[in-house]
Design an enzyme around this catalytic site. Structure first.
Site, PDB file in Angstrom:
ATOM      1  N   GLY A 243       0.308  -3.276  -1.020  1.00  0.00           N
ATOM      2  CA  GLY A 243      -0.232  -2.850   0.269  1.00  0.00           C
ATOM      3  C   GLY A 243      -1.305  -3.854   0.700  1.00  0.00           C
TER       4      GLY A 243
ATOM      5  N   ASP B 260       3.452  -2.981   3.119  1.00  0.00           N
ATOM      6  CA  ASP B 260       2.827  -1.926   3.940  1.00  0.00           C
ATOM      7  C   ASP B 260       1.335  -2.242   4.007  1.00  0.00           C
ATOM      8  OD1 ASP B 260       3.232  -0.721   0.944  1.00  0.00           O
ATOM      9  OD2 ASP B 260       1.271  -0.204   1.751  1.00  0.00           O
TER      10      ASP B 260
ATOM     11  N   GLU C 110      12.084  -5.907  -7.662  1.00  0.00           N
ATOM     12  CA  GLU C 110      11.109  -7.000  -7.762  1.00  0.00           C
ATOM     13  C   GLU C 110      11.546  -8.085  -8.742  1.00  0.00           C
ATOM     14  OE1 GLU C 110       6.978  -4.688  -6.651  1.00  0.00           O
ATOM     15  OE2 GLU C 110       7.782  -4.405  -8.654  1.00  0.00           O
TER      16      GLU C 110
ATOM     17  N   MET D 121      -0.294  -1.491  -8.283  1.00  0.00           N
ATOM     18  CA  MET D 121      -0.484  -0.591  -9.416  1.00  0.00           C
ATOM     19  C   MET D 121      -0.359  -1.251 -10.796  1.00  0.00           C
ATOM     20  SD  MET D 121       1.518   2.672  -7.700  1.00  0.00           S
ATOM     21  CE  MET D 121       1.131   3.835  -8.995  1.00  0.00           C
ATOM     22  N   GLU D 122      -0.227  -2.572 -10.864  1.00  0.00           N
ATOM     23  CA  GLU D 122       0.024  -3.208 -12.168  1.00  0.00           C
ATOM     24  C   GLU D 122      -0.739  -4.505 -12.445  1.00  0.00           C
ATOM     25  OE1 GLU D 122       2.660  -2.755  -9.925  1.00  0.00           O
ATOM     26  OE2 GLU D 122       3.224  -0.762 -10.653  1.00  0.00           O
TER      27      GLU D 122
ATOM     28  N   ILE E  94      -1.626   3.865  -2.363  1.00  0.00           N
ATOM     29  CA  ILE E  94      -2.665   3.987  -1.334  1.00  0.00           C
ATOM     30  C   ILE E  94      -2.004   4.171   0.037  1.00  0.00           C
ATOM     31  CG2 ILE E  94      -4.676   2.864  -0.266  1.00  0.00           C
ATOM     32  CD1 ILE E  94      -4.988   3.617  -3.310  1.00  0.00           C
TER      33      ILE E  94
HETATM   34  N1  ADE Z   1       2.616  -1.224  -3.699  1.00  0.00           N
HETATM   35  C1  ADE Z   1       3.064  -1.459  -2.457  1.00  0.00           C
HETATM   36  N2  ADE Z   1       2.320  -0.802  -1.539  1.00  0.00           N
HETATM   37  C2  ADE Z   1       1.380  -0.113  -2.220  1.00  0.00           C
HETATM   38  C3  ADE Z   1       0.353   0.763  -1.847  1.00  0.00           C
HETATM   39  N3  ADE Z   1       0.126   1.061  -0.576  1.00  0.00           N
HETATM   40  N4  ADE Z   1      -0.420   1.297  -2.829  1.00  0.00           N
HETATM   41  C4  ADE Z   1      -0.185   0.991  -4.119  1.00  0.00           C
HETATM   42  N5  ADE Z   1       0.780   0.186  -4.530  1.00  0.00           N
HETATM   43  C5  ADE Z   1       1.566  -0.380  -3.595  1.00  0.00           C
END
Ligand code: ADE
Length: 245
Positions: free
Chosen positions: A90, A210, A24, A186-187, A166
């Site tokens: 996500g 995703d 990243e 997550m951040e 997730i």
């Molecule tokens: N970063 C990328 N995809 C994610 C997901 N599905 N859940 C949490 N963090 C992510």
């Protein structure tokens, strides 16, 4: 909505950039001139210029604690004019596709839950807030740049963070319904909280790797590299549009 009130000019000082994973940040670091590194708290801070702007970039590691430590250390050491959290996420909002970009209007910690004590889900009791707003000027500029360099769909909305990848319908549905989130990662929200408390303007810019569903664990490794590269391309453009300092 609460606002960051102190450093709103975005004019002087380092542009801070944080990503959770090497993929990243690596293209941003390789775009730096006069690159040098400093280490603090086990984190490597990459210092250099991009299009004549002083930048400091770091890989924080996954999750809210890692990212909060990184953001606070960056602020105390370099006093950046802003922090931009860049990377992948996500896509959980209606119509959000892999390859799209989501820019946070605000961030929320979807796993912060003191509702048993009468607080709202996601509320940070010490701040009395659920959603913390990203800097509007910075986010507007990022979306403007994205319109010229980005080939996926562009969205602005809530980004939800938690210490969880997730990958299934229950968490997906809860986060989407409880917080109206377009994307999960997550951040962003922990970086947002640190910035909010230090009155440092922030933006969270995430390319979708995703859809947080039952195929997320397969899609993520397949699309993360490509998505991460797209968000970094946007970053270089965004940096060039911020005032020289
Ligand atoms: N970063 C990328 N995809 C994610 C997901 N599905 N859940 C949490 N963090 C992510």
């Amino acid at each position: 909505m609460p606002q960051c009130t102190e450093k709103t000019s975005l004019h002087a000082g380092f542009i801070g950039i944080i990503g959770a994973m090497d993929i990243e940040i690596e293209k941003i670091v390789s775009s730096m001139e006069n690159h040098r590194e400093e280490t603090a708290g086990g984190l490597v801070f990459h210092l250099g210029t991009i299009r004549r702007r002083n930048c400091v970039a770091a890989v924080c590691g996954e999750g809210k604690v890692n990212s909060a430590i990184c953001a606070q250390t960056m602020i105390l050491r370099y006093d950046p004019r802003c922090i931009i959290n860049v990377g992948v996420a996500g896509g959980i909002g209606e119509g959000i596709a892999i390859g799209d970009l989501v820019a946070a209007s605000s961030v929320v910690q979807h796993d912060f839950d003191t509702s048993a004590l009468g607080h709202k889900p996601g509320e940070i009791p010490s701040l009395k807030e659920v959603f913390l707003p990203a800097d509007e000027t910075l986010t507007n500029l990022a979306l403007e740049c994205a319109a010229s360099v980005y080939d996926g769909g562009l969205h602005r909305g809530v980004i939800a963070s938690g210490d969880q990848f997730i990958a299934g319908p229950d968490a997906f549905k809860r986060i989407r319904e409880q917080f109206g989130a377009l994307a999960c990662e997550m951040e962003g929200a922990s970086i947002g909280q640190v910035c909010f408390m230090n009155k440092t303007p922030f933006a969270v810019l995430r390319a979708i790797s995703d859809n947080g569903n039952s195929t997320a664990h397969v899609d993520f490794p397949k699309f993360a590299q490509e998505a991460a590269e797209k968000s970094q391309k946007l970053m270089v453009e965004l940096i060039s549009r911020l005032p020289e300092a």
